[in-house]
Design a protein around this motif. Structure first.
Motif, short mmCIF file in Angstrom:
data_model
loop_
_atom_site.label_atom_id
_atom_site.label_comp_id
_atom_site.label_asym_id
_atom_site.label_seq_id
_atom_site.Cartn_x
_atom_site.Cartn_y
_atom_site.Cartn_z
N TRP A 121 0.70 -1.21 -0.10
CA TRP A 121 0.02 0.04 -0.05
C TRP A 121 0.87 1.34 0.02
CZ3 TRP A 121 0.44 3.75 3.79
CH2 TRP A 121 0.92 3.51 4.79
N PHE A 122 2.03 1.05 0.56
CA PHE A 122 2.89 2.34 0.51
C PHE A 122 3.51 2.85 -0.62
CE2 PHE A 122 7.33 3.98 0.91
CZ PHE A 122 7.07 5.04 1.60
N TYR A 123 3.93 1.84 -1.57
CA TYR A 123 4.33 1.89 -2.99
C TYR A 123 3.00 2.46 -3.67
CZ TYR A 123 8.75 0.30 -1.36
OH TYR A 123 10.18 -0.08 -0.40
N LEU A 124 1.99 1.82 -3.64
CA LEU A 124 1.09 2.48 -4.53
C LEU A 124 0.70 3.91 -3.85
CD1 LEU A 124 -1.42 -0.43 -3.92
CD2 LEU A 124 -0.11 0.02 -6.10
N LYS A 125 0.78 4.27 -2.84
CA LYS A 125 0.61 5.72 -2.37
C LYS A 125 1.61 6.58 -2.88
CE LYS A 125 0.97 8.90 1.25
NZ LYS A 125 1.63 8.94 2.46
N VAL A 126 2.86 5.99 -2.86
CA VAL A 126 4.00 6.78 -3.58
C VAL A 126 3.76 7.05 -5.03
CG1 VAL A 126 6.53 6.77 -4.00
CG2 VAL A 126 5.75 6.17 -1.55
N ALA A 127 3.46 6.07 -5.62
CA ALA A 127 3.07 5.94 -7.16
C ALA A 127 1.85 7.02 -7.26
CB ALA A 127 2.67 4.72 -7.83
N LEU A 128 0.89 7.17 -6.53
CA LEU A 128 -0.36 8.11 -6.61
C LEU A 128 0.32 9.48 -6.27
CD1 LEU A 128 -3.30 6.13 -5.00
CD2 LEU A 128 -2.95 6.68 -7.48
N VAL A 129 1.21 9.84 -5.44
CA VAL A 129 1.66 11.01 -5.13
C VAL A 129 2.48 11.25 -6.40
CG1 VAL A 129 3.23 12.21 -3.57
CG2 VAL A 129 1.56 10.88 -2.62
N GLY A 130 3.51 10.44 -6.91
CA GLY A 130 4.18 10.77 -8.26
C GLY A 130 3.22 11.28 -9.30
N ILE A 135 -5.92 8.52 0.68
CA ILE A 135 -6.77 8.25 2.00
C ILE A 135 -6.98 6.95 2.23
CG2 ILE A 135 -8.87 9.18 3.50
CD1 ILE A 135 -8.34 11.87 2.31
N ILE A 136 -7.62 6.23 1.45
CA ILE A 136 -7.90 4.73 1.78
C ILE A 136 -6.88 3.99 1.91
CG2 ILE A 136 -8.91 2.89 0.53
CD1 ILE A 136 -10.82 4.79 -0.49
N LEU A 137 -5.79 3.98 1.01
CA LEU A 137 -4.50 3.22 1.53
C LEU A 137 -3.78 3.60 2.59
CD1 LEU A 137 -2.79 3.71 -2.29
CD2 LEU A 137 -3.80 1.56 -1.04
N VAL A 138 -3.93 5.10 2.87
CA VAL A 138 -3.19 5.52 4.40
C VAL A 138 -4.02 4.99 5.39
CG1 VAL A 138 -2.36 7.16 5.88
CG2 VAL A 138 -1.89 7.23 3.42
N VAL A 139 -5.30 4.99 5.45
CA VAL A 139 -5.85 4.79 6.77
C VAL A 139 -6.17 3.11 6.64
CG1 VAL A 139 -8.40 4.87 7.79
CG2 VAL A 139 -7.42 6.85 6.78
N VAL A 140 -6.94 2.59 5.52
CA VAL A 140 -7.14 0.98 5.69
C VAL A 140 -5.90 0.42 5.68
CG1 VAL A 140 -8.26 -0.57 4.62
CG2 VAL A 140 -9.42 1.61 4.70
N LYS A 141 -4.96 0.61 4.92
CA LYS A 141 -3.59 -0.15 4.78
C LYS A 141 -4.01 -1.43 4.15
CE LYS A 141 -0.93 2.59 8.13
NZ LYS A 141 -1.62 3.56 8.48
N PRO A 142 -4.62 -1.57 3.14
CA PRO A 142 -4.78 -2.75 2.74
C PRO A 142 -3.81 -3.91 2.39
CG PRO A 142 -5.18 -1.22 0.95
CD PRO A 142 -4.91 -0.61 2.09
#
Length: 147
Positions: free
Chosen positions: A86-95, A138-145
């Motif tokens: 989930w962290f790497y997905l978040k980083v990709a979305l921020v990119g 937000i879903i990735l950070v809060v839920v951390k699937p």
């Protein structure tokens, strides 16, 4: 959690809120700019867009990215961010959001040359993109699937 981590986290949240406010508002200005017909309005929108982009949007993005870096450094020992997909997905979305940010700056310059460069309908759709990124992050950070 250490006090330093919590302070950095607070500043990170503030920076993210400021960045997203600008990401939401600048394309909204583009809608109005593209619909205006008189030179006075064009000049007014150019000033507003420049001040928002340079004075709020860019510094907020930088603050968001810098504080995020420190959050990962300070929190990785306990949070193990680098072990989570989930962290790497978040980083990709921020990119992707950073690319959107710079694309929005590019469009600002194109609007100076021609206020009717794109239609107001294009800008209305373009304006929704950060919302989708925000929801996903937000879903990735809060839920951390766990994938």
């Amino acid at each position: 959690m250490s006090d330093a981590f919590l302070w950095v986290k607070a500043f990170h949240i503030i920076a993210v809120v400021c960045w997203f406010a600008a990401l939401f508002y600048l394309p909204r200005l583009y809608i109005y700019h593209s619909m205006s017909d008189d030179e006075i309005s064009h000049q007014r929108f150019q000033v507003m867009e420049r001040k928002l982009y340079r004075g709020i949007m860019c510094p907020s993005m930088v603050a968001t990215l810098v504080t995020a870096h420190f959050l990962v450094d300070l929190g990785d020992a306990t949070q193990h961010y680098h072990d989570a997909i989930w962290f790497y997905l978040k980083v990709a979305l921020v990119g992707i959001l950073v690319i959107y940010h710079f694309l929005t700056g590019y469009y600002r310059k194109k609007l100076i040359e021609n206020a009717h460069y794109k239609s107001h309908k294009f800008w209305r759709v373009y304006n929704e993109f950060p919302t989708l990124i925000l929801l996903a992050v937000i879903i990735l950070v809060v839920v951390k699937p766990q994938f």
